[in-house]
Design an enzyme around this catalytic site. Sequence first.
Site, mmCIF file in Angstrom:
data_model
loop_
_atom_site.group_PDB
_atom_site.id
_atom_site.type_symbol
_atom_site.label_atom_id
_atom_site.label_comp_id
_atom_site.label_asym_id
_atom_site.label_seq_id
_atom_site.Cartn_x
_atom_site.Cartn_y
_atom_site.Cartn_z
ATOM 1 N N GLU A 38 -57.563 54.752 -36.958
ATOM 2 C CA GLU A 38 -58.714 55.636 -37.073
ATOM 3 C C GLU A 38 -58.512 56.715 -38.152
ATOM 4 O O GLU A 38 -57.486 57.406 -38.157
ATOM 5 C CB GLU A 38 -59.002 56.283 -35.704
ATOM 6 N N THR A 80 -66.357 53.099 -38.432
ATOM 7 C CA THR A 80 -65.431 52.071 -37.927
ATOM 8 C C THR A 80 -66.089 50.702 -37.914
ATOM 9 O O THR A 80 -65.482 49.699 -38.314
ATOM 10 C CB THR A 80 -64.950 52.376 -36.492
ATOM 11 N N HIS A 195 -59.285 61.015 -34.493
ATOM 12 C CA HIS A 195 -60.712 61.080 -34.819
ATOM 13 C C HIS A 195 -61.135 62.535 -34.944
ATOM 14 O O HIS A 195 -60.640 63.386 -34.204
ATOM 15 C CB HIS A 195 -61.532 60.382 -33.718
ATOM 16 N N ASP A 254 -59.229 52.785 -41.246
ATOM 17 C CA ASP A 254 -60.602 52.274 -41.253
ATOM 18 C C ASP A 254 -61.485 52.988 -42.273
ATOM 19 O O ASP A 254 -62.360 52.384 -42.876
ATOM 20 C CB ASP A 254 -61.229 52.273 -39.834
ATOM 21 N N HIS A 255 -61.241 54.271 -42.475
ATOM 22 C CA HIS A 255 -62.024 55.065 -43.442
ATOM 23 C C HIS A 255 -61.418 56.455 -43.527
ATOM 24 O O HIS A 255 -60.476 56.773 -42.799
ATOM 25 C CB HIS A 255 -63.501 55.147 -43.026
HETATM 26 C C1 GP9 Z 1 -65.334 54.954 -31.530
HETATM 27 C C2 GP9 Z 1 -64.400 54.842 -32.690
HETATM 28 C C3 GP9 Z 1 -64.709 55.875 -33.720
HETATM 29 O O1 GP9 Z 1 -65.240 53.938 -30.605
HETATM 30 O O2 GP9 Z 1 -64.338 53.557 -33.195
HETATM 31 O O3 GP9 Z 1 -65.846 55.585 -34.400
HETATM 32 P P1 GP9 Z 1 -66.210 56.188 -35.828
HETATM 33 O O4 GP9 Z 1 -66.868 57.520 -35.570
HETATM 34 O O5 GP9 Z 1 -64.977 56.355 -36.624
HETATM 35 O O6 GP9 Z 1 -67.126 55.181 -36.405
HETATM 36 MN MN MN Z 2 -63.427 55.222 -37.388
#
Ligand code: GP9
Ligand code: MN
Length: 398
Positions: A38, A80, A195, A254-255
């Site tokens: 994440e 994500t 996150h 992921d980003h």
């Molecule tokens: C939530 C997680 C985070 O389940 O995958 O989501 P994001 O905000 O990064 O898209």
């Molecule tokens: Mn994410």
Amino acid sequence: ADQSDTAVIKDFVSNKNEETTDLFGIAKGKNVVLISMESTQDFVINQKIDGKEITPFLNDLIKESYYFSQTYDQTAQGKTSDSEIMVDTGLYPLSGGSVFVRRPENTFISMQKLLKDENYYSAVFHGNDPSFWNRENMYKNLGYDRFFSKGDYTVTPENSINYGIKDNPFFQQSIPYLKSLPKPYLAKFITLTNHFPFLLNEEDQMINLADTDEGVVNRYVTTVRYQDEAIKQFFQQLKKKGMYKDTIFILYGDHYGISEKYEDALTDMLDREKRAVDHTEYRQVPLIIHIPGQKGMTISSPGGEVDIQLTLLHLLGIKDKAITFGYDLFTRPKNHPVIFRDGGFVTEKYIYQDNTCYHKGSGEQTNVEACMPFQETVSKELNLSDDIINGDLLRFNY
Ligand code: GP9
Ligand code: MN
């Protein structure tokens, strides 16, 4: 959109030269463990805070892995879920919204389906609610056999923070599930603790906060450090339980986690000179492919998340089956642009950002003509990907 449109897709795909390298099939038949980290950006790799590494485990892992040191986050609003669309299907995300939410009934030629033909079982592990990003429906459609989500974990106030179960108990509680899967398996783990707004209990804080004007940046390094430890302990357990050797591991961010308004504080933390191209440079995410027994190497040419799928298929010895905008990263044409959803891109020499062309090396603005030759490819790929998704063109099953 109708069946005749598929001729365009066929044409696009068959024009792609899938070269074979001596790594082709090197991980054939192995279990696959993907770890989507994440909000993990590449600047944390080999970076220290007050003399302590932010990612000591990843830094060590990289020494015995294929590390793609210039991989860009190509996600848009779907965050994500956009990274998942790219990795699982090789398509680009949409410019607005999430494919997961907007097109869950489309036909996709996913990696999970391609691997099913090779007798693989596919599972995905994520501690959040299964309805988030419409995952429950979308994962079924993508061909996952099982989605381990919030209800499959023992979640308590003590082992949770922010969006849910912390990464360490998440991985630890996942191990028995992973062990019980039919082999060979593809298992995707999606971490959660790192996150926004990067919250952490004091007992989980393993390094000092950074010392910038922005709390977000200061906390970010501590949650990345926590995640690194959780992944380390996951690997330790897999080794202990004999689940390590027959597995290929793919770890990627992921980003971005630090959004544009905090980038100045990040530049400050990294002790760098502020440059116009920072925003694009900060979109680099780590991509690490670890194959036990392989020495690996660092590959520094540009690539993106959309390239992960074909790279994995190459290592698994599966050829000519994916309908993808990606390239195998081991043979990716050096001058093919890495395309962002807003029309920006990166090539070996240039960065195109906010309709301005920059030399990548110097970060200096250059004549826009230098970037023009790539623009046709960029709009062609984005439009074709949109056509495929909006017209549900892969349903014509060819
Ligand atoms: C939530 C997680 C985070 O389940 O995958 O989501 P994001 O905000 O990064 O898209
Ligand atoms: Mn994410």
